[in-house]
Motif scaffolding. Structure first.
Motif, PDB file in Angstrom:
ATOM      1  N   ALA A  91       0.907  -1.079   0.023  1.00  0.00           N
ATOM      2  CA  ALA A  91      -0.051  -0.036   0.162  1.00  0.00           C
ATOM      3  C   ALA A  91       0.921   1.423   0.126  1.00  0.00           C
ATOM      4  CB  ALA A  91      -0.943  -0.042   1.198  1.00  0.00           C
ATOM      5  N   ASP A  92       0.210   2.334  -0.721  1.00  0.00           N
ATOM      6  CA  ASP A  92       1.107   3.636  -0.621  1.00  0.00           C
ATOM      7  C   ASP A  92       0.466   4.355   0.711  1.00  0.00           C
ATOM      8  OD1 ASP A  92       2.855   3.817  -2.866  1.00  0.00           O
ATOM      9  OD2 ASP A  92       0.782   3.028  -3.711  1.00  0.00           O
ATOM     10  N   ASN A  93      -0.661   4.088   1.152  1.00  0.00           N
ATOM     11  CA  ASN A  93      -1.016   4.873   2.402  1.00  0.00           C
ATOM     12  C   ASN A  93      -2.299   3.732   2.920  1.00  0.00           C
ATOM     13  OD1 ASN A  93      -1.000   6.416   4.623  1.00  0.00           O
ATOM     14  ND2 ASN A  93      -2.254   7.997   3.811  1.00  0.00           N
ATOM     15  N   ILE A  94      -2.346   3.829   4.214  1.00  0.00           N
ATOM     16  CA  ILE A  94      -3.526   3.341   4.871  1.00  0.00           C
ATOM     17  C   ILE A  94      -3.994   4.104   5.945  1.00  0.00           C
ATOM     18  CG2 ILE A  94      -4.372   1.457   6.322  1.00  0.00           C
ATOM     19  CD1 ILE A  94      -1.877  -0.323   5.332  1.00  0.00           C
ATOM     20  N   GLU A  95      -5.411   4.539   5.744  1.00  0.00           N
ATOM     21  CA  GLU A  95      -5.733   5.508   6.804  1.00  0.00           C
ATOM     22  C   GLU A  95      -6.900   4.892   7.658  1.00  0.00           C
ATOM     23  OE1 GLU A  95      -5.648   9.876   4.791  1.00  0.00           O
ATOM     24  OE2 GLU A  95      -6.399   8.302   3.424  1.00  0.00           O
ATOM     25  N   VAL A  96      -7.198   4.965   8.922  1.00  0.00           N
ATOM     26  CA  VAL A  96      -8.127   4.529   9.742  1.00  0.00           C
ATOM     27  C   VAL A  96      -8.725   5.563  10.338  1.00  0.00           C
ATOM     28  CG1 VAL A  96      -8.722   2.847  11.468  1.00  0.00           C
ATOM     29  CG2 VAL A  96      -6.973   2.355   9.905  1.00  0.00           C
ATOM     30  N   SER A  97      -9.983   5.542  10.464  1.00  0.00           N
ATOM     31  CA  SER A  97     -10.818   6.747  11.234  1.00  0.00           C
ATOM     32  C   SER A  97     -11.731   6.007  11.965  1.00  0.00           C
ATOM     33  CB  SER A  97     -11.035   7.736  10.278  1.00  0.00           C
ATOM     34  OG  SER A  97     -12.151   7.367   9.296  1.00  0.00           O
ATOM     35  N   VAL A  98     -12.108   6.594  13.240  1.00  0.00           N
ATOM     36  CA  VAL A  98     -13.066   6.100  14.042  1.00  0.00           C
ATOM     37  C   VAL A  98     -14.073   7.246  14.273  1.00  0.00           C
ATOM     38  CG1 VAL A  98     -13.724   4.693  16.082  1.00  0.00           C
ATOM     39  CG2 VAL A  98     -11.558   4.251  15.067  1.00  0.00           C
ATOM     40  N   ASN A  99     -15.640   7.149  14.310  1.00  0.00           N
ATOM     41  CA  ASN A  99     -16.529   7.751  15.018  1.00  0.00           C
ATOM     42  C   ASN A  99     -17.267   7.079  15.775  1.00  0.00           C
ATOM     43  OD1 ASN A  99     -18.448   6.797  13.456  1.00  0.00           O
ATOM     44  ND2 ASN A  99     -17.909   8.429  11.738  1.00  0.00           N
ATOM     45  N   LYS A 100     -18.375   7.733  16.401  1.00  0.00           N
ATOM     46  CA  LYS A 100     -19.172   6.805  17.241  1.00  0.00           C
ATOM     47  C   LYS A 100     -19.986   5.821  16.665  1.00  0.00           C
ATOM     48  CE  LYS A 100     -20.439  10.822  20.180  1.00  0.00           C
ATOM     49  NZ  LYS A 100     -21.316  11.713  20.825  1.00  0.00           N
ATOM     50  N   ASN A 101     -20.038   5.626  15.252  1.00  0.00           N
ATOM     51  CA  ASN A 101     -21.054   4.874  14.934  1.00  0.00           C
ATOM     52  C   ASN A 101     -20.172   3.834  13.884  1.00  0.00           C
ATOM     53  OD1 ASN A 101     -23.486   5.942  16.130  1.00  0.00           O
ATOM     54  ND2 ASN A 101     -23.449   7.396  14.514  1.00  0.00           N
ATOM     55  N   GLU A 102     -19.007   4.124  13.343  1.00  0.00           N
ATOM     56  CA  GLU A 102     -18.355   3.547  12.205  1.00  0.00           C
ATOM     57  C   GLU A 102     -17.025   3.730  12.382  1.00  0.00           C
ATOM     58  OE1 GLU A 102     -21.403   4.291   8.526  1.00  0.00           O
ATOM     59  OE2 GLU A 102     -19.664   5.765   8.911  1.00  0.00           O
TER      60      GLU A 102
END
Length: 402
Positions: free
Chosen positions: A159-170
């Motif tokens: 991969a050239d980048n991996i981004e992970v994000s978290v909010n209350k639902n997802e």
């Protein structure tokens, strides 16, 4: 380049739905017109991403889809975040240690993101994690273990980048793959040699010290004398460009050697307050993009305008003999439909290719081409790839070697 977004499919069991996912991937490859090697890399990366997700999410349901074109593809995974403590412990038990507090490696960080434990922030990026480990590795021998863990990951290498994000639902994971010709080896294989890292701050660039460090790093590559000189010239031009930036930043620079290519990597983070952004916008407005001279000055312009927003790069232009050359638009290669939020991606190859087509019937484009041919970087580099998203900048300069 045609923009393609696949349908979104739900996956509850990776093994059971891999046929459906593979069909989705094959349809995407056909629609984008990816070539044989690129198609193989995307299949491999997509399958590894799904397996990684399974190890994190377990039997949870996740949405899977792809979007992009023949140059840049993004693999999306989206999972529900309604996890009770028992489910979180189940996710944590996937780790080798069985505990969350001890997980500091690549997979541990990802699992922490998905289990919502052990992290102060609710977003994570592979590039930021790499930069953090690089800096720690320079002074902390124990961070070597985390770096080795990162290098062993097939997903992190492909991969050239991996981004992970978290909010209350997802919980969302986005994996980006760049199929630029210059990255057919770089970014798809483990380097034969990766040098140590040198770090620069916008207010602490001392030429003698950083150039002496570059000599040490280049010597470690074992290049021919001619190739070593080329890499030194590219390094000096890169540092000169960084010095010209008005944004405050902290960046890591290192070299990678492959069988037939060598590259300079730069990854950095800027400190962009609202006042600083407004000041840069005022400067850009007053300058009118007519005072930018030289190829590396254009790279600096792309970076600084990219830190402000996507549209600023799209408006970049240079006056030549009564005509204008839109060097921002000419060099960008993900400026299409829904991919603007992926940040700025700009390439010397794209810029040169567009100029080559325009110069035959536009006198001012011929002047821009003549300027490009005089550039040390443009003549030595196979490609210069610039990425800007939010407050982060990434530069890869790829050069063929004997």
């Amino acid at each position: 380049m045609r923009y393609v977004e696949t349908s979104h499919i739900k996956i509850a069991d990776v093994e059971a739905r891999l046929d459906g996912a593979n069909q989705l991937i094959d349809d995407y490859i056909f629609d984008c017109g990816l070539k044989e090697k690129e198609a193989l890399r995307l299949r491999l990366l997509s399958e590894e991403v799904l397996r990684l997700a399974k190890s994190i999410i377990g039997h949870g349901i996740m949405d899977f889809w792809l979007e992009g074109n023949s140059r840049v593809t993004r693999i999306h995974l989206l999972s529900d975040n309604h996890m009770d403590k028992e489910k979180q412990q189940e996710l944590i038990s996937v780790s080798s240690t069985g505990t969350n507090s001890s997980e500091e490696g690549f997979f541990g960080i990802l699992k922490s993101m998905f289990s919502m434990q052990g992290l102060e922030e609710n977003t994570w990026s592979l590039k930021e994690y790499q930069a953090k480990i690089m800096e720690k590795r320079a002074s902390d021998k124990y961070s070597q273990e985390a770096w080795d863990d990162l290098e062993r990951s097939l997903v992190a290498n492909l991969a050239d980048n991996i981004e992970v994000s978290v909010n209350k639902n997802e919980v969302s994971m986005v994996v980006t793959k760049d199929f630029s010709e210059a990255l057919s080896t770089v970014g798809s294989r483990v380097p034969e040699i990766t040098t140590q890292f040198t770090f620069v701050d916008s207010d602490k660039i001392k030429d003698d010290k950083i150039y002496a460090k570059a000599d040490e790093l280049i010597a470690d590559l074992g290049l021919t004398p001619k190739d070593a000189v080329h890499m030194k010239l590219l390094f000096e031009e890169t540092v000169g460009m960084l010095k010209a930036l008005t944004a405050d930043y902290h960046a890591a620079i290192w070299f990678e050697k492959y069988k037939h290519e060598c590259c300079i990597r730069v990854t950095g983070k800027t400190e962009m307050s609202q006042d600083k952004k407004e000041g840069l916008l005022d400067m850009a407005s007053q300058k009118g993009n007519t005072l930018v001279k030289g190829f590396m000055d254009k790279v600096a312009d792309v970076i600084e305008n990219g830190l402000l927003n996507y549209n600023n790069v799209m408006k970049l232009q240079q006056e030549y003999g009564g005509g204008t050359v839109n060097y921002g638009t000419m060099g960008m290669y993900n400026g299409i439909e829904g991919m603007a939020d992926a940040g700025i991606m700009w390439s010397l190859y794209e810029y040169k290719d567009a100029l080559k087509d325009a110069k035959d019937d536009q006198e001012h484009a011929q002047a821009a081409w003549d300027e490009l041919e005089k550039s040390i970087v443009a003549s030595l580099a196979k490609d210069v790839l610039v990425g800007v998203k939010g407050n982060r900048l990434d530069i890869t300069i790829v050069c063929d070697i004997k």
